[in-house]
Design an enzyme around this catalytic site. Structure first.
Site, PDB file in Angstrom:
ATOM      1  N   MET A   1      19.317  96.288 -16.933  1.00  0.00           N
ATOM      2  CA  MET A   1      19.417  94.940 -17.475  1.00  0.00           C
ATOM      3  C   MET A   1      19.719  94.978 -18.971  1.00  0.00           C
ATOM      4  O   MET A   1      20.511  94.186 -19.475  1.00  0.00           O
ATOM      5  CB  MET A   1      18.126  94.152 -17.201  1.00  0.00           C
ATOM      6  CG  MET A   1      18.226  92.674 -17.538  1.00  0.00           C
ATOM      7  SD  MET A   1      19.546  91.823 -16.652  1.00  0.00           S
ATOM      8  CE  MET A   1      18.644  91.150 -15.252  1.00  0.00           C
TER       9      MET A   1
ATOM     10  N   PHE B   1     -18.034 106.638 -30.104  1.00  0.00           N
ATOM     11  CA  PHE B   1     -17.013 107.284 -29.281  1.00  0.00           C
ATOM     12  C   PHE B   1     -16.602 106.362 -28.134  1.00  0.00           C
ATOM     13  O   PHE B   1     -17.452 105.834 -27.424  1.00  0.00           O
ATOM     14  CB  PHE B   1     -17.561 108.613 -28.725  1.00  0.00           C
ATOM     15  CG  PHE B   1     -16.592 109.294 -27.797  1.00  0.00           C
ATOM     16  CD1 PHE B   1     -15.386 109.794 -28.289  1.00  0.00           C
ATOM     17  CD2 PHE B   1     -16.861 109.407 -26.441  1.00  0.00           C
ATOM     18  CE1 PHE B   1     -14.477 110.404 -27.443  1.00  0.00           C
ATOM     19  CE2 PHE B   1     -15.949 110.021 -25.584  1.00  0.00           C
ATOM     20  CZ  PHE B   1     -14.753 110.522 -26.093  1.00  0.00           C
ATOM     21  N   GLN B   2     -15.331 106.167 -27.975  1.00  0.00           N
ATOM     22  CA  GLN B   2     -14.743 105.300 -26.939  1.00  0.00           C
ATOM     23  C   GLN B   2     -15.258 103.860 -27.011  1.00  0.00           C
ATOM     24  O   GLN B   2     -15.305 103.165 -26.005  1.00  0.00           O
ATOM     25  CB  GLN B   2     -14.950 105.888 -25.537  1.00  0.00           C
ATOM     26  CG  GLN B   2     -14.133 107.165 -25.347  1.00  0.00           C
ATOM     27  CD  GLN B   2     -14.021 107.620 -23.903  1.00  0.00           C
ATOM     28  OE1 GLN B   2     -14.891 107.351 -23.081  1.00  0.00           O
ATOM     29  NE2 GLN B   2     -12.938 108.317 -23.584  1.00  0.00           N
TER      30      GLN B   2
ATOM     31  N   LYS C   1     -23.410 100.104 -21.456  1.00  0.00           N
ATOM     32  CA  LYS C   1     -23.985 101.136 -20.602  1.00  0.00           C
ATOM     33  C   LYS C   1     -25.471 100.859 -20.352  1.00  0.00           C
ATOM     34  O   LYS C   1     -25.963 101.020 -19.227  1.00  0.00           O
ATOM     35  CB  LYS C   1     -23.805 102.507 -21.258  1.00  0.00           C
ATOM     36  CG  LYS C   1     -24.016 103.654 -20.289  1.00  0.00           C
ATOM     37  CD  LYS C   1     -23.523 104.979 -20.871  1.00  0.00           C
ATOM     38  CE  LYS C   1     -23.655 106.094 -19.847  1.00  0.00           C
ATOM     39  NZ  LYS C   1     -23.142 107.376 -20.364  1.00  0.00           N
TER      40      LYS C   1
ATOM     41  N   GLU D   1      -5.095 103.414 -15.759  1.00  0.00           N
ATOM     42  CA  GLU D   1      -5.756 102.115 -15.592  1.00  0.00           C
ATOM     43  C   GLU D   1      -4.787 100.948 -15.504  1.00  0.00           C
ATOM     44  O   GLU D   1      -5.096  99.914 -14.914  1.00  0.00           O
ATOM     45  CB  GLU D   1      -6.768 101.878 -16.718  1.00  0.00           C
ATOM     46  CG  GLU D   1      -8.006 102.775 -16.654  1.00  0.00           C
ATOM     47  CD  GLU D   1      -7.813 104.110 -17.357  1.00  0.00           C
ATOM     48  OE1 GLU D   1      -6.669 104.438 -17.735  1.00  0.00           O
ATOM     49  OE2 GLU D   1      -8.811 104.825 -17.545  1.00  0.00           O
TER      50      GLU D   1
END
Lengths: 573, 187
Positions: free
Chosen positions: A482, A124-125, A174, A62
């Site tokens: 760097m 959950f999640q 949802k 993502e």
């Protein structure tokens, strides 16, 4: 009559699911492509997608989706969109959102959320993504009802693109996606009157500009965001003031213009930094005096008055005191300022800078031979020459980024995309994928280090699956370059955790069904670039460059801009 | 809630400033304001929030220590929050500002009269009398409460709570809807 009927049908649309409304809004906002990754809480939205004319790009992580939306936004000037599920899907966006926030990039992020009845139960999640992203978004929404989807999402687009642009996140439960509601056209946004620089301030600024003998314009990304490049050029040609650019401002004023000085700041040209410290007036246009630009604030251009034109009033007087503040849209400000200033030249000042510039050119690595080694500055210089400076270059973060800024001369706005404020490694490849959709006909080069490339290399698969063409130039020095350079200068050459092993990038490309090449000598560059350009698919070139090369000049963090570490030079000895 | 952040510009003297802001009464709106102060390191003395004459709009009174430029920037930062409708710096405007305090002070029966006399002088009310203590309620400007607390301190303050100031400009109401943040132009 038929019109009246049509209007009536328009005002009473059929009920849709929240998920359908999401797509309805996206289509009406002109969205052609979204970058995302499905998961449980966003499934209703994915399920509704095929009925709408929006292309979906399946990312491999993502973070890539957020960078792609950002890259799309920077390349097009339009709003980029990414989609993720709840929980880890949403948290994986965070680095990309913060990157967009720091660089004022208009992005709308849509995330799924657990059902509204489960909110706060550690389901959950479930994660509080509106809480997490509060400081890294312009605004965010938690939508728990289908009837709120269209309002919140339309508003998100408006907020993302208006004023100083930035990311907006819309978290949709949802059940809000599954619920039924009617699509509602956007209400006129509650608009604060845009600030404009008052006439008195314009007159004061013009008086300072007319009187200055050693002025410099500092052009930032605001020039690009306001699409004010032409106006800037007009202003410069009338006033004869040389232009230095911030990293994100490169391209806002043509590098090939005689009054272009190039980049200022930590890795800016020495003659630019020295001249800044001698200036009697700085005209800052759409920039925010970042510490990488100013060095130590107490010693920054102390002899200069400062005019600060900036769309975000909270940036004015934040780091540097403005003698004259010009809040507002830069286009408007320049339109007012140009007729107010006197036409004149600044011969002696421009001449003085030119002399310094000539000295720098002699010191430049371009004038030295490569002695059989492959030097990164040579790669960037040659890439610029071979692409005639016309490519859209997307860089990652580190040494290669600075070399790109120094050696690839940008003449056009939006021809360089790079993570400036946040300095996000792994940005380049996904941002270039996003840019690909915004600029289908432009040649795109990803310039990336071996470290940053490995952070988001998984998106090569995305290129392969989507049939996308970008050219990837890996500036491979076997170090986190760097950081190694800082260790060399400031940590007694103790190279702790910076030597970096990489996979065989040529084989890696091949494993993705893409072409890969390796370049170890400067003479091989033209052929490799030509082959990459001729290839219809994404190509990876592994440039095995000199391992311990440093970016010069360098102003150490929080030092006076004059205290630069310069490239070692025979005449110094 | 005060930490000195490194505001780079060493400018004018810090004084106590009072700002009034209206914000939409939406979940998280106050959180955004507080988060802004934390993130940008503004020093807050007090913050109060409550309902207003307009449904769905809350009103915030903020007292901060800031110089002119910092106060202007604070105002500009507040305006960047989408939920913020308007901001007004009433520090130099004709305005009334009041704060309420409850002070639980030790007051054994033999000293009660003394405490009550002091309360009388400050026009403070006694709202609860216990066997060995009193709860004093006082409303007023910040310095009046400061003085009352100082004179009660020798008796022994057992508990103290202050609401923080609420303020209102005198005269006709300010323009009720968004006005752009005022920015100092020049110096």
């Amino acid at each position: 009559m038929s019109n009246a009927v049509a209007i009536q049908q328009e005002t009473i649309p059929a009920a849709k699911t929240g998920a359908q409304i999401v797509w309805e809004v996206l289509v009406r906002e002109g969205v052609e492509v979204v970058f995302g990754y499905p998961g449980g809480a966003i499934m209703p939205t994915y399920d509704a997608m095929p009925a709408y004319p929006v292309r979906h790009v399946l990312v491999r992580h993502e973070q890539g989706a957020a960078h792609m939306a950002d890259g799309y936004a920077r390349a097009s000037g339009k709003v980029g969109v990414c989609i993720a599920t709840s929980g880890p899907g949403a948290t994986n966006l965070v680095t990309g959102i913060a990157t967009a926030m720091m660089d004022s990039s208009p992005v709308v992020c849509i995330t799924g959320q657990v059902g509204s009845t489960m909110l706060g139960s550690d389901a959950f999640q479930e994660i509080d993504i509106t809480g997490i992203t509060l400081p890294i978004t312009k605004h965010n929404y938690l939508v728990t009802r289908a009837e709120d989807v269209s309002g919140a999402l339309h508003e998100a687009f408006h907020i993302a693109r208006s004023g100083r642009p930035g990311p907006v996140l819309v978290d949709i439960t949802k059940d809000a996606q599954q619920g039924s509601a009617r699509y509602e056209a956007p209400r006129p946004p509650r608009q604060r009157p845009a600030q404009r620089a008052p006439d008195i301030a314009i007159r004061r600024a013009a008086a300072l500009i007319d009187a200055a003998e050693r002025p410099i314009i500092l052009a930032g990304q605001g020039v690009l965001k306001a699409e004010a490049s032409e106006l800037l050029r007009e202003f410069v040609e009338k006033t004869g003031i040389p232009v230095a650019a911030t990293l994100l401002g490169l391209g806002g004023f043509p590098a090939s213009h005689p009054l272009s000085l190039g980049m200022m700041g930590m890795h800016g040209e020495a003659f630019v930094n020295t001249s800044l410290q001698e200036a009697d007036l700085l005209v800052a246009l759409g920039m925010r005096f970042d510490d990488r630009v100013t060095g130590k604030l107490q010693t920054f251009a102390v002899g200069a008055k400062k005019i600060h034109a900036e769309i975000d009033p909270s940036e004015i007087n934040k780091n540097v005191h403005a003698d004259v503040a010009l809040p507002g849209d830069l286009r408007h400000t320049l339109e007012q300022l140009i007729p107010a200033v006197r036409a004149r030249t600044r011969g002696p000042w421009v001449e003085r800078i030119a002399v310094r510039k000539a000295e720098v050119a002699r010191r430049d690595v371009q004038s030295s031979g490569s002695e059989g080694k492959l030097l990164a500055p040579h790669v960037l210089h040659d890439l610029w020459r071979l692409t005639e400076g016309k490519a859209l270059v997307v860089t990652d973060v580190g040494q290669h980024q600075m070399w790109e800024a120094q050696y690839y001369k940008h003449d056009r706005p939006r021809s360089l995309i790079t993570s400036g404020g946040l300095g996000t490694m792994g940005f380049a490849l996904p941002a270039a994928i996003g840019a690909r959709f915004a600029r289908p006909d432009d040649e795109i080069w990803v310039v990336v280090g071996d470290g940053g490339f490995q952070m988001t290399a998984c998106e090569l698969t995305t290129c392969a699956q989507e049939g996308l063409k970008v050219n990837v130039a890996i500036i491979n020095n076997g170090y986190l370059g760097m950081v190694r350079q800082w260790q060399e200068f400031f940590y007694n050459r103790r190279y702790v955790a910076t030597p970096l092993r990489s996979p065989d990038f040529v084989e890696l490309a091949k494993a993705h069904g893409l072409s890969g090449m390796r370049v170890t000598r400067r003479e091989e560059i033209p052929e490799a670039v030509a082959r990459a350009r001729a290839d219809a698919g994404t190509v990876v070139i592994d440039f095995r460059v000199e391992q311990e090369e440093a970016v010069y000049p360098m102003v150490p963090a929080n030092a006076d801009l004059r205290d630069m570490i310069r490239r070692p030079f025979e005449e110094d000895e | 809630m005060s930490h000195d952040s490194a505001f780079a510009i060493p400018s004018g003297e810090r004084t106590s400033r009072t700002l009034i802001a209206h914000l939409e009464d939406r979940p998280g709106a106050l959180n955004r304001v507080v988060s802004l102060f934390r993130r940008r390191g503004f020093n807050i003395d007090s913050l109060t929030v409550g309902r207003t004459e307009r449904p769905g709009v809350s009103r915030l009174t903020l007292v901060v220590q800031a110089d002119d430029e910092t106060a202007t920037r604070l105002e500009a930062n507040l305006y960047k929050l989408v939920d913020v409708l308007d901001v007004e710096d009433v520090t130099h405007a004709p305005a009334v500002a009041r704060e309420l305090a409850f002070i639980k002070v030790r007051a054994a029966p033999e000293r009660r009269t003394e405490v009550l006399q002091l309360c009388e002088a400050f026009r403070a009310r006694v709202v609860d009398v216990g066997p060995a203590s009193l709860i004093v309620e006082s409303t007023g400007a910040q310095d009046k409460l400061d003085s009352l607390i100082e004179v009660l301190r020798p008796f022994g303050i057992l508990e103290l709570v202050r609401t923080g100031a609420v303020a209102m400009a005198r005269g006709a109401p300010a323009i009720p809807f968004p006005e752009a943040a005022s920015t100092e132009v020049g110096t």
